[in-house]
Design a protein around this motif. Structure first.
Motif, PDB file in Angstrom:
ATOM      1  N   ALA B  56      32.051  40.895  79.318  1.00 33.23           N
ATOM      2  CA  ALA B  56      31.790  42.046  78.439  1.00 33.23           C
ATOM      3  C   ALA B  56      30.442  42.694  78.722  1.00 33.23           C
ATOM      4  CB  ALA B  56      31.832  41.604  76.974  1.00 33.23           C
ATOM      5  N   GLY B  57      29.689  42.105  79.639  1.00 34.66           N
ATOM      6  CA  GLY B  57      28.365  42.660  79.916  1.00 34.66           C
ATOM      7  C   GLY B  57      27.333  42.310  78.873  1.00 34.66           C
ATOM      8  N   ILE B  58      27.675  41.347  78.012  1.00 34.59           N
ATOM      9  CA  ILE B  58      26.734  40.943  76.964  1.00 34.59           C
ATOM     10  C   ILE B  58      25.751  39.918  77.498  1.00 34.59           C
ATOM     11  CG2 ILE B  58      26.605  39.664  74.773  1.00 34.59           C
ATOM     12  CD1 ILE B  58      29.304  40.934  74.044  1.00 34.59           C
ATOM     13  N   GLU B  59      26.226  39.067  78.396  1.00 29.84           N
ATOM     14  CA  GLU B  59      25.388  37.996  78.958  1.00 29.84           C
ATOM     15  C   GLU B  59      25.137  38.336  80.421  1.00 29.84           C
ATOM     16  OE1 GLU B  59      24.906  34.368  77.066  1.00 29.84           O
ATOM     17  OE2 GLU B  59      23.212  35.173  78.181  1.00 29.84           O
ATOM     18  N   PRO B  60      23.876  38.413  80.826  1.00 29.05           N
ATOM     19  CA  PRO B  60      23.624  38.689  82.251  1.00 29.05           C
ATOM     20  C   PRO B  60      23.986  37.491  83.118  1.00 29.05           C
ATOM     21  CG  PRO B  60      21.549  38.300  81.059  1.00 29.05           C
ATOM     22  CD  PRO B  60      22.631  38.261  80.045  1.00 29.05           C
ATOM     23  N   VAL B  61      24.499  37.762  84.316  1.00 29.99           N
ATOM     24  CA  VAL B  61      24.923  36.684  85.210  1.00 29.99           C
ATOM     25  C   VAL B  61      23.799  36.347  86.185  1.00 29.99           C
ATOM     26  CG1 VAL B  61      27.314  37.373  84.973  1.00 29.99           C
ATOM     27  CG2 VAL B  61      25.973  38.268  86.860  1.00 29.99           C
ATOM     28  N   ASN B  62      23.876  35.163  86.740  1.00 32.66           N
ATOM     29  CA  ASN B  62      22.868  34.750  87.723  1.00 32.66           C
ATOM     30  C   ASN B  62      23.212  35.225  89.125  1.00 32.66           C
ATOM     31  OD1 ASN B  62      22.875  32.361  85.493  1.00 32.66           O
ATOM     32  ND2 ASN B  62      20.824  32.771  86.283  1.00 32.66           N
ATOM     33  N   ALA B  63      24.504  35.313  89.364  1.00 32.34           N
ATOM     34  CA  ALA B  63      24.925  35.769  90.696  1.00 32.34           C
ATOM     35  C   ALA B  63      26.379  36.208  90.606  1.00 32.34           C
ATOM     36  CB  ALA B  63      24.769  34.649  91.728  1.00 32.34           C
ATOM     37  N   GLY B  64      26.773  37.022  91.566  1.00 29.65           N
ATOM     38  CA  GLY B  64      28.181  37.386  91.655  1.00 29.65           C
ATOM     39  C   GLY B  64      28.441  38.795  91.172  1.00 29.65           C
ATOM     40  N   SER B  65      29.718  39.135  91.132  1.00 29.62           N
ATOM     41  CA  SER B  65      30.119  40.506  90.838  1.00 29.62           C
ATOM     42  C   SER B  65      31.218  40.530  89.793  1.00 29.62           C
ATOM     43  CB  SER B  65      30.614  41.154  92.140  1.00 29.62           C
ATOM     44  OG  SER B  65      31.366  42.304  91.874  1.00 29.62           O
TER      45      SER B  65
END
Lengths: 405, 231
Positions: B56-65
């Motif tokens: 949902a774009g609420i939590e930023p990711v560490n890597a990936g797409s």
């Protein structure tokens, strides 16, 4: 463009009690400050208005404050009498329109009876009775606008505080009566509650010479010096400002003191102003503490609602939207409380003025001044600025963290 | 920012909490076709909700797409993500998260207040229709007076106000009794399919999962395919 008000109003609705208490606290804090400032101004303006009829006062050497309180505000206390010689001198001095003896000690139903001359009653011709006429002979009286006596009423003076003798009291109550012949227009000061009679009657009832030959029924000057008793005060109406200063200088001697009541009042106002400043400072400190306490409580509340704000952001609300929700919730409360406090303070001042007026006898005109507005607006302004703190703090928390709260 | 197509494409997605050495999960590959429905289950603490938040774009990711319809969301700014969620995403939470003090109708219309002073009449009509569709017949009733089942139904209606192409639901039936569970599950699925939305549901509700096109399990930091999802 967005609309944060639905959420703001919903939060108020959900926390009605808390909102009410917060508004009340802020309002009371502001009202205290407003009432202090407004009441001090009312007291100053009311007391100054009461002194309008007394350009120059002459009395026996002693306390100027006592002289002003006794003669201008009829706070009747035993004060030394200024001699008949001084009375005659003032009446005959150049630059004097009139020199009115002010002699008291008796009352009727609590309304003070003041012996004087008709020139004082008419304020040198500036006043006309609203009913009847001024007294023109012994045994006649003119009442102030606040004395509930009709024209033609007969009154008997009751003894004043210095009559401890029962026999003298009986002489007072049975030997003399006055007939009301006129009513004065309202002056909005303590003199509205006074009954004015010829000073000769007051001297006579106290078994003193009347200033005229025995058996004479004349009233007013010129008096016979050897038969002129002393009086507590002389209200002098000078013909000009220059004459006033000259007369003040002339009658400052070992036998008398002369003063402008305004000088004494200015000193009193200086003290009053200092007290007002101190009380304003205390009121400001109280307001600051209340606002701080309210903000802390709101901040704790907002931190507890972290999840609500995170949900709003998760479902599409911008950070600006959430900022506005929080800022508005705090600001509206503080501004609303300040506005309410302004109204409450003015109302309290109005009520206080009425109550105080019944006790001290002169009207205190309540009014809203720029100082009170400045107080309320400043508090609201500071609150609006400080409201950004919880709003900013809520934005620092990431959405995901808020959802787990 | 135009949606090219509604395919979800996740590649080499890694997430770890700050201060942790190991990834919470690593999704090598996940795609969904437009309108497809997917269930994700897993043990408590496996990272299901966090995965949903990443999608949902609420939590930023560490890597990936993470690409939704060709739009890479992991590189969007916060304000761009907010706009993206407004326009394309409907979220349903386990605990409903309605705003108490607002009526059922006003709760459904709440997202409209995020970018307009007054909701457009078409949105009001849509909100009314959605409430009827989820069997709420007193739109003026305050949220705090609704039952749990009614609240979740209102939350589903709110998620669908802007006819999003993506609906993400985190344990939407976990707080409900069996009867309401069935009702909400049915409504969520029916409405998602009616609107052609791609639906991802985190759930332990076997009956709900059974009705979805595909099922995955998040276990030991990875998604294990079950049916009809490409991992």
């Amino acid at each position: 463009m967005f609309n944060p008000f639905p959420v703001v109003i919903a939060d108020y609705r959900r926390n009605r009690l808390l909102v009410g208490i917060t508004l009340a606290l802020i309002a009371i804090a502001v009202a205290i400050g407003v009432a202090v400032i407004a009441q001090e101004r009312a007291l100053r303006q009311g007391s100054a208005r009461a002194a309008d009829d007394f350009d120059l006062l002459v009395g026996a050497p002693g306390s100027p404050t006592q002289l002003v309180l006794t003669s201008v505000y009829l706070k009747l206390q035993a004060i030394p009498l200024v001699s008949g010689k001084v009375l005659a001198a003032t009446a005959g001095a150049p630059g004097v329109r009139y020199a009115a003896p002010i002699a008291f000690g008796d009352n009727h139903d609590g309304y003070p009876i003041v012996g004087t001359i008709s020139d004082f009653a008419s304020r040198g011709g500036e006043l006309s009775p609203t009913a009847g006429r001024f007294f023109s002979k012994r045994g006649e009286a003119v009442v102030g606008a606040g004395v509930p006596l009709s024209i033609g009423a007969q009154i008997h003076p009751e003894h004043g505080q210095h009559h401890a003798d029962e026999a003298e009291k009986r002489v007072h109550e049975h030997a003399l009566s006055y007939t009301v012949v006129g009513r004065l227009p309202a002056r909005y000061n303590v003199w509205d509650k006074a009954i004015l009679v010829p000073v000769e009657d007051v001297w006579a009832v106290h078994d003193l010479p009347t200033g005229h030959e025995a058996g004479s029924v004349r009233i007013g000057p010129p008096w016979t010096l050897d038969l002129l008793p002393g009086v507590p005060a002389i209200a002098v109406k000078p013909e000009s400002v220059g004459a006033a200063y000259a007369l003040r200088g002339k009658f400052r001697s070992n036998d008398s003191m002369a003063l402008f009541p305004a000088e004494v009042l200015n000193e009193l106002y200086g003290t009053l102003g200092d007290v007002r400043d101190l009380m304003s400072l205390l009121a400001l400190a109280t307001q600051a503490l209340v606002v701080l306490a309210v903000l802390l409580a709101l901040l704790v509340g907002f931190l507890a609602r972290a999840r609500q704000f995170a949900v709003l952001r998760a479902i599409g609300a911008s950070s600006a939207y959430v900022f506005c929700v929080i800022w508005l919730e705090v600001s509206v409360l503080i501004a609303g409380g300040a506005a309410l406090g302004l109204a409450l303070g003015y109302g309290a001042s109005w009520a206080l003025s009425g109550w105080i007026a019944t006790r001290i006898g002169f009207t205190l005109p309540p009014s809203m001044g720029y100082e009170e507005l400045l107080l309320a607006v400043s508090l609201a302004g500071i609150g609006l600025i400080i409201a950004t703190l919880p709003a900013l703090l809520s934005l620092r928390q990431p959405i995901a963290e808020g959802l787990k709260a | 920012m135009a949606i090219i197509d509604d395919h979800l494409k996740v590649s080499d997605l890694r997430f770890r909490f700050a201060g942790q050495a190991a990834d919470l999960f690593h999704v090598e590959h996940l795609t969904l076709s437009p309108g497809q429905t997917l269930g994700i289950r897993g043990a408590s603490g496996a990272g299901k909700t966090t995965l949903l938040h990443c999608l949902a774009g609420i939590e930023p990711v560490n890597a990936g797409s993470i690409r939704w319809g060709g739009q890479e969301i992991s590189s969007l700014s916060q304000s761009a993500l907010t706009r993206w969620r407004q326009q394309h995403l409907g979220l349903v939470f386990q605990d409903f998260h309605l705003v108490e003090g607002l009526s059922a109708l006003d709760n459904v219309l709440l997202p409209a207040s995020f970018n307009a002073w007054r909701p457009a009449s078409i949105l009001r009509e849509r909100a009314d229709a959605l409430l009827k569709r989820v069997d709420i017949w007193s739109p003026g009733r305050p949220a705090e007076l609704l039952s749990r089942g009614e609240r979740q139904r209102v939350a589903v209606a709110r998620a669908l106000l802007f006819e999003p192409r993506i609906v993400l639901a985190d344990e939407p039936t976990a707080s409900l009794d069996p009867e309401n569970r069935n009702t909400v599950s049915r409504l969520l699925l029916d409405l998602a399919r009616e609107h052609g939305a791609t639906l991802i549901v985190i759930s332990h509700d076997a009956a709900l999962l059974e009705q979805l096109d595909g099922k995955l399990e998040l276990r030991d930091g990875a998604l294990h395919t079950l049916e009809s999802a490409h991992v």
